[in-house]
Design a protein around this motif. Sequence first.
Motif, PDB file in Angstrom:
ATOM      1  N   GLY A  99       0.836  -1.189   0.000  1.00 11.79           N
ATOM      2  CA  GLY A  99       0.000   0.000   0.000  1.00 11.79           C
ATOM      3  C   GLY A  99       0.871   1.239   0.000  1.00 11.79           C
ATOM      4  N   ALA A 100       0.811   2.019  -1.080  1.00 12.20           N
ATOM      5  CA  ALA A 100       1.544   3.285  -1.164  1.00 12.20           C
ATOM      6  C   ALA A 100       0.545   4.381  -0.797  1.00 12.20           C
ATOM      7  N   ILE A 101       0.524   4.742   0.471  1.00 15.74           N
ATOM      8  CA  ILE A 101      -0.513   5.625   1.002  1.00 15.74           C
ATOM      9  C   ILE A 101      -0.118   7.072   0.715  1.00 15.74           C
ATOM     10  N   ASN A 102      -0.732   7.634  -0.297  1.00 14.67           N
ATOM     11  CA  ASN A 102      -0.314   8.931  -0.834  1.00 14.67           C
ATOM     12  C   ASN A 102      -1.033  10.120  -0.209  1.00 14.67           C
ATOM     13  N   GLY A 103      -2.111   9.872   0.535  1.00 17.73           N
ATOM     14  CA  GLY A 103      -2.882  10.953   1.140  1.00 17.73           C
ATOM     15  C   GLY A 103      -3.734  10.382   2.255  1.00 17.73           C
ATOM     16  N   VAL A 104      -4.879  11.003   2.517  1.00 17.20           N
ATOM     17  CA  VAL A 104      -5.705  10.539   3.628  1.00 17.20           C
ATOM     18  C   VAL A 104      -6.281   9.155   3.345  1.00 17.20           C
ATOM     19  N   ALA A 105      -6.352   8.356   4.401  1.00 17.72           N
ATOM     20  CA  ALA A 105      -7.004   7.047   4.371  1.00 17.72           C
ATOM     21  C   ALA A 105      -8.011   7.065   5.515  1.00 17.72           C
ATOM     22  N   ILE A 106      -9.263   7.288   5.171  1.00 12.83           N
ATOM     23  CA  ILE A 106     -10.282   7.568   6.178  1.00 12.83           C
ATOM     24  C   ILE A 106     -11.297   6.435   6.230  1.00 12.83           C
ATOM     25  N   THR A 107     -11.559   5.912   7.413  1.00 12.59           N
ATOM     26  CA  THR A 107     -12.594   4.923   7.700  1.00 12.59           C
ATOM     27  C   THR A 107     -12.465   3.716   6.763  1.00 12.59           C
ATOM     28  N   GLY A 108     -13.342   3.582   5.747  1.00 12.25           N
ATOM     29  CA  GLY A 108     -13.194   2.467   4.814  1.00 12.25           C
ATOM     30  C   GLY A 108     -11.870   2.512   4.084  1.00 12.25           C
ATOM     31  N   ILE A 120       3.664   1.802   3.027  1.00  9.41           N
ATOM     32  CA  ILE A 120       4.579   2.927   3.078  1.00  9.41           C
ATOM     33  C   ILE A 120       3.753   4.171   2.805  1.00  9.41           C
ATOM     34  N   ALA A 121       4.228   5.321   3.215  1.00  9.57           N
ATOM     35  CA  ALA A 121       3.387   6.512   3.152  1.00  9.57           C
ATOM     36  C   ALA A 121       4.169   7.731   2.704  1.00  9.57           C
ATOM     37  N   SER A 122       3.450   8.662   2.109  1.00 13.96           N
ATOM     38  CA  SER A 122       4.038   9.975   1.843  1.00 13.96           C
ATOM     39  C   SER A 122       3.771  10.861   3.044  1.00 13.96           C
ATOM     40  N   THR A 123       4.454  11.982   3.093  1.00  8.76           N
ATOM     41  CA  THR A 123       4.244  12.921   4.196  1.00  8.76           C
ATOM     42  C   THR A 123       2.831  13.490   4.176  1.00  8.76           C
ATOM     43  N   ASN A 124       2.117  13.343   3.058  1.00  3.97           N
ATOM     44  CA  ASN A 124       0.732  13.807   2.982  1.00  3.97           C
ATOM     45  C   ASN A 124      -0.256  12.836   3.610  1.00  3.97           C
ATOM     46  N   ALA A 125       0.184  11.611   3.902  1.00  5.11           N
ATOM     47  CA  ALA A 125      -0.724  10.587   4.402  1.00  5.11           C
ATOM     48  C   ALA A 125      -1.205  10.915   5.813  1.00  5.11           C
ATOM     49  N   ARG A 126      -2.481  10.661   6.037  1.00  4.02           N
ATOM     50  CA  ARG A 126      -3.062  10.729   7.380  1.00  4.02           C
ATOM     51  C   ARG A 126      -4.126   9.635   7.461  1.00  4.02           C
ATOM     52  N   SER A 153      -4.347   0.101  23.269  1.00  2.22           N
ATOM     53  CA  SER A 153      -4.592   1.449  23.780  1.00  2.22           C
ATOM     54  C   SER A 153      -4.584   2.490  22.666  1.00  2.22           C
ATOM     55  N   ARG A 154      -3.607   2.386  21.759  1.00  2.00           N
ATOM     56  CA  ARG A 154      -3.533   3.343  20.653  1.00  2.00           C
ATOM     57  C   ARG A 154      -4.729   3.191  19.719  1.00  2.00           C
ATOM     58  N   ALA A 155      -5.120   1.954  19.450  1.00  2.00           N
ATOM     59  CA  ALA A 155      -6.273   1.723  18.575  1.00  2.00           C
ATOM     60  C   ALA A 155      -7.536   2.306  19.195  1.00  2.00           C
ATOM     61  N   CYS A 156      -7.709   2.109  20.495  1.00  2.77           N
ATOM     62  CA  CYS A 156      -8.885   2.661  21.164  1.00  2.77           C
ATOM     63  C   CYS A 156      -8.908   4.183  21.088  1.00  2.77           C
ATOM     64  N   GLU A 157      -7.749   4.795  21.275  1.00  5.59           N
ATOM     65  CA  GLU A 157      -7.682   6.258  21.198  1.00  5.59           C
ATOM     66  C   GLU A 157      -8.130   6.754  19.828  1.00  5.59           C
ATOM     67  N   GLY A 162     -11.816   9.509  16.595  1.00  2.98           N
ATOM     68  CA  GLY A 162     -11.837   9.879  15.182  1.00  2.98           C
ATOM     69  C   GLY A 162     -10.701  10.812  14.800  1.00  2.98           C
ATOM     70  N   GLN A 163      -9.722  10.964  15.686  1.00  2.00           N
ATOM     71  CA  GLN A 163      -8.603  11.861  15.407  1.00  2.00           C
ATOM     72  C   GLN A 163      -7.750  11.341  14.254  1.00  2.00           C
ATOM     73  N   PHE A 164      -7.100  12.273  13.566  1.00  2.00           N
ATOM     74  CA  PHE A 164      -6.199  11.914  12.475  1.00  2.00           C
ATOM     75  C   PHE A 164      -4.821  11.539  13.016  1.00  2.00           C
ATOM     76  N   LEU A 165      -4.231  10.547  12.378  1.00  2.00           N
ATOM     77  CA  LEU A 165      -2.878  10.101  12.706  1.00  2.00           C
ATOM     78  C   LEU A 165      -1.971  10.485  11.548  1.00  2.00           C
ATOM     79  N   ASP A 166      -0.943  11.288  11.826  1.00  2.04           N
ATOM     80  CA  ASP A 166      -0.055  11.733  10.756  1.00  2.04           C
ATOM     81  C   ASP A 166       0.902  10.617  10.356  1.00  2.04           C
TER      82      ASP A 166
END
Length: 258
Positions: A99-108, A120-126, A153-157, A162-166
């Motif tokens: 998975g080349a995560i190039n930007g936001v990956a939200i919910t689904g 792997i991710a770009s700096t734009n990924a969240r 614990s991290r998953a629950c947070e 619904g906070q974004f993870l950079d």
Amino acid sequence: MTLVLLDKTDGVATITLNRPEAMNALSKALRVELCAACQDVRNDNSVHALIVTGSGERAFTAGLDLKELGESGLGPANDRDASSNPVFALTEMPIPVIGAINGVAITGGFELALACDIRIASTNARFADTHARVGITPGWGLSQKLSRFIGLSRACELSFTGQFLDAQTACDWGLVNHVYQPDELMPAASALARDMTTIDRDFLKVYKDLIMTGFDRNLKDGMAYEHEISVPYNARVSMDEVENRRLAIIERGRKLKG
């Protein structure tokens, strides 16, 4: 407009979700095209590894198309058919999926990222799990996978806020392996995939099954499964082939140093 782009070059397939104007949202039509592309890759014995990414730099995918769901209902959120469930389309892939995560990956979209074997991710990924925010329970595995990848614990947070993870924090937490500048992401993904093409494809399939099947079991049962697969497989291995491959590894190391 083609909603899913498929490229195959030198043993590497790349699937690109192609709805940038809609944050690559997983509409029904896109999911059907994604399933077809995955089936194409599965049937192509020349492909050793698959890269999945999104078009543009804003989004990997924002998840299911909520506007469309408002008209059709929430059935796709729990569908078990690979033609409408993109997570199944990826997890049924016998070869490695990057998975080349190039930007936001939200919910689904987060669930789709979790379906990849390597991220792997770009700096734009969240990353964000907004299931609780919109009042829909996960149906594609996120509630079970996320805690196994980053800890309970991290998953629950993440899931309870619904906070974004950079991208960098996602890397620090082990959710992604590496973070790159946006223009470096796909070259890095391609290099990683090309490295896998130097491994025998049939062996890659066996090894992936060994790892993934074991991961779904407790350690004792996973070890038993490894023994069940390893004993007959290794009995068929030629020691001459092993020695030739060992020498090839040494030669490859010399070339990388030089």
